[in-house]
Write a protein that holds these residues in place. Structure first.
Motif, short mmCIF file in Angstrom:
data_model
loop_
_atom_site.label_atom_id
_atom_site.label_comp_id
_atom_site.label_asym_id
_atom_site.label_seq_id
_atom_site.Cartn_x
_atom_site.Cartn_y
_atom_site.Cartn_z
N VAL A 33 0.84 -1.20 0.00
CA VAL A 33 0.00 0.00 0.00
C VAL A 33 0.87 1.26 0.00
N ARG A 36 2.32 2.42 -3.31
CA ARG A 36 1.39 3.05 -4.26
C ARG A 36 1.67 4.56 -4.38
N CYS A 50 -2.29 -7.60 -2.98
CA CYS A 50 -2.75 -7.72 -1.59
C CYS A 50 -3.69 -8.91 -1.43
#
Length: 105
Positions: A33, A36, A50
């Motif tokens: 995450v 990103r 994920c």
């Protein structure tokens, strides 16, 4: 995985490793995450990776926990005999193990 005859130390180590594995999967998804923000992963790719990581985590947990559950059931039965014997000692009228009804032949 044959988890029979695990000692208390073995159990501690197995459960500790399982906790570490789950923590590592959490770190993995958190790091994905965070990547990103650099534009390396788009939202769809991030969700896919994920999801794959969480699927693998779930598969590992299911297999290990099923095996550990079976082992814990066996241990509970074996160690339960100690309690049953003590109960019988304290109350001799109570049978050590429940006697089933016998059929007349």
């Amino acid at each position: 995985m044959a988890a029979s005859n695990l000692t208390s130390t073995d159990k501690f180590n197995v459960y500790d490793r399982l906790a570490q594995l789950n923590r590592s999967f959490d770190f993995t998804t958190d790091n994905l995450v965070e990547l990103r923000q650099y534009g390396i992963l788009d939202k769809k790719m991030l969700e896919t990776f994920c999801g794959l990581a969480k699927e693998l985590q779930s598969q590992i947990n299911c297999k290990l926990l099923a095996t550990l559950h079976e082992n814990e059931d066996k241990d509970a039965f074996e160690f339960g005999k100690v309690r049953i014997a003590r109960d019988h000692y304290l109350n001799a009228e109570r049978p050590a193990f429940k006697q089933g009804k016998r059929r007349k032949r």
